[in-house]
Design a protein around this motif. Structure first.
Motif, short mmCIF file in Angstrom:
data_model
loop_
_atom_site.label_atom_id
_atom_site.label_comp_id
_atom_site.label_asym_id
_atom_site.label_seq_id
_atom_site.Cartn_x
_atom_site.Cartn_y
_atom_site.Cartn_z
N GLY A 36 12.86 17.81 56.57
CA GLY A 36 14.04 18.66 56.51
C GLY A 36 14.64 18.76 55.12
O GLY A 36 14.07 18.29 54.14
N ALA A 37 15.82 19.39 55.07
CA ALA A 37 16.41 19.73 53.78
C ALA A 37 17.13 18.55 53.13
O ALA A 37 16.84 18.17 51.99
N GLY A 73 9.63 15.20 51.11
CA GLY A 73 10.19 16.53 50.96
C GLY A 73 11.69 16.62 51.14
O GLY A 73 12.29 17.68 50.97
N VAL A 74 12.34 15.51 51.48
CA VAL A 74 13.77 15.49 51.78
C VAL A 74 14.56 15.04 50.56
O VAL A 74 14.15 14.11 49.86
N VAL A 75 15.71 15.69 50.31
CA VAL A 75 16.60 15.20 49.26
C VAL A 75 17.63 14.26 49.89
O VAL A 75 18.09 14.49 51.02
N ILE A 76 17.96 13.22 49.15
CA ILE A 76 18.76 12.11 49.68
C ILE A 76 20.03 11.93 48.86
O ILE A 76 20.00 11.98 47.64
N ASN A 77 21.13 11.71 49.57
CA ASN A 77 22.34 11.21 48.94
C ASN A 77 22.33 9.69 49.13
O ASN A 77 22.51 9.20 50.25
N PRO A 78 22.10 8.92 48.06
CA PRO A 78 21.98 7.46 48.23
C PRO A 78 23.20 6.81 48.86
O PRO A 78 23.06 5.86 49.64
N LYS A 98 8.91 7.54 47.43
CA LYS A 98 9.33 7.54 46.02
C LYS A 98 9.57 8.96 45.50
O LYS A 98 10.26 9.15 44.50
N HIS A 99 9.03 9.95 46.19
CA HIS A 99 9.19 11.34 45.75
C HIS A 99 10.36 12.05 46.42
O HIS A 99 10.54 13.26 46.22
N CYS A 100 11.15 11.37 47.21
CA CYS A 100 12.38 11.97 47.73
C CYS A 100 13.28 12.35 46.55
O CYS A 100 13.49 11.54 45.64
N GLY A 101 13.83 13.57 46.58
CA GLY A 101 14.76 13.97 45.54
C GLY A 101 16.12 13.34 45.76
O GLY A 101 16.48 12.98 46.89
N ALA A 201 4.88 19.25 56.37
CA ALA A 201 4.63 19.22 54.93
C ALA A 201 5.58 18.24 54.23
O ALA A 201 5.19 17.53 53.30
N ASP A 202 6.81 18.17 54.69
CA ASP A 202 7.81 17.27 54.11
C ASP A 202 7.39 15.81 54.19
O ASP A 202 7.76 14.99 53.34
N ILE A 203 6.66 15.45 55.21
CA ILE A 203 6.33 14.04 55.43
C ILE A 203 4.88 13.71 55.09
O ILE A 203 4.48 12.56 55.14
N GLY A 204 4.09 14.75 54.77
CA GLY A 204 2.70 14.52 54.41
C GLY A 204 1.77 14.40 55.60
O GLY A 204 0.81 13.63 55.56
N LEU A 205 2.03 15.18 56.64
CA LEU A 205 1.20 15.16 57.84
C LEU A 205 0.45 16.49 57.95
O LEU A 205 1.07 17.54 58.03
N GLY A 206 -0.87 16.42 57.95
CA GLY A 206 -1.68 17.63 58.06
C GLY A 206 -1.71 18.17 59.47
O GLY A 206 -1.49 17.44 60.44
N PRO A 207 -1.99 19.49 59.63
CA PRO A 207 -1.89 20.14 60.95
C PRO A 207 -2.84 19.58 62.00
O PRO A 207 -2.53 19.61 63.19
#
Length: 333
Positions: A36-37, A73-78, A98-101, A201-207
């Protein structure tokens, strides 16, 4: 053992948090992972006398045996994330990629003024500006913050490894199909795609590793903020039906309309839905409140469910009959 994706079918506010919490306990997945966003999505969960309002953690955190994760794929407010981990007793089992924005103060400021606030009706959470910065490749990531280092794991590796071991994995979407940046009522949408494909796609799971897609529809349609809503009721009409609701994050009044079969058909197509969950049946039919057996439903409620199955040609497998996690009719075989 299965991987199950749960997404919203309308404009958010469908009751996904409750359904995900139920599945998290009932199916006992080893991992519950959120795409998600960002923290602009809120889920409300009622467990006994306690009500949780969640913006960052996956809604399935009540299962203390499961790891809860947030995909890259999710951006985080720490600040929001760390407070929820602490308040909801999720320490030691909450992880991020580690790639969460990362949302910083500048994003909150940008999100509280201009078109995002005035025209789009943004939540002010900083999610949109953070995702814009990510597209411009200037957003800082979780790996850049020492305060988050203890939470970092390789989320795609973790979930795909669990699936390869035949463990249950529950994938949680946020917002709703028609708030998708690609498929929604643009420009009155969120800052990303939030259909099942986008969440995966956000979590790295293929179809090929998705077994089930559950689309959650409320028994009626609601929408927070601006944007089109077909056959919208007046506030007085919504109140008379008992459909007067308020957003989890913003506290704003939700606009309301009757169940929309055209939207539902498109949501099923866009998400490749294999199952439907219907929530708040008890709001439409108060005599259904708290029921856990389909056979005990009054005939008018059964007809309502049967009509949805007939019109949409997808089974309604999970029905919400009240606000509590276990106010559910589970028709899965």
């Amino acid at each position: 053992m299965t991987s199950t994706v749960v997404v919203g079918g309308f404009f958010g506010d469908e009751g996904k948090g409750k359904i995900i919490s139920y599945l998290a306990i009932k199916d006992n997945p080893s991992i519950i992972v959120r795409g998600g966003a960002g923290p602009n999505a809120g889920h409300t969960i009622r467990d006994g006398d306690r009500v949780y309002k969640v913006r960052m953690l996956p809604s399935g955190f009540l299962n203390k045996n499961a790891k809860v994760m947030i995909g890259p794929g999710v951006v985080i407010n720490p600040d929001v994330l760390l407070k929820e981990i602490r308040d909801f007793d999720a320490s030691g089992r909450s992880f991020i990629d580690k790639h969460c924005g990362i949302i910083e103060e500048t994003h909150l400021t940008r999100d509280s003024k201009g078109d995002l606030k005035e025209k789009i009706g943004s939540t002010g959470s900083g999610t949109g500006p953070a995702n814009a910065d990510r597209a411009m490749r200037v957003l800082k990531l979780a790996k850049d913050f020492d305060s988050l280092s203890s939470l970092i794991v390789d989320v795609p590796e973790e979930i795909n490894s669990a699936i390869s071991k035949n463990e249950n994995v529950l994938i949680e979407g946020t917002q709703g199909t028609f708030l998708s940046l690609w498929h929604g009522t643009y420009p009155f949408v969120t800052s990303k795609d939030v259909t099942a494909s986008g969440i995966c796609a956000d979590i790295g799971l293929g179809p090929k590793n998705v077994d089930e897609v559950i689309v959650v529809f409320k028994s009626y349609v609601t929408r927070v903020g601006t944007g089109p809503l077909a056959n919208e009721l007046t506030l007085e009409q919504a109140q008379s039906k008992g459909w007067s609701e308020f957003g989890t994050v913003t506290g704003r009044q939700r606009r309301a309309a009757d169940f929309d079969f055209d939207l539902a058909r498109r949501a099923i197509m866009l998400n490749s839905a294999t199952q439907i969950s219907i929530t708040k049946l008890d709001v439409i039919f108060p005599s259904c409140a708290g029921m856990t057996s389909y056979d005990n439903l009054p005939e008018e409620a059964k007809s309502f469910i049967q009509n949805i199955e007939r019109e949409l040609n997808i089974p309604v497998t999970i029905i919400g009959t009240g606000p509590a996690i276990d106010d559910v009719i589970d028709r899965r075989s």
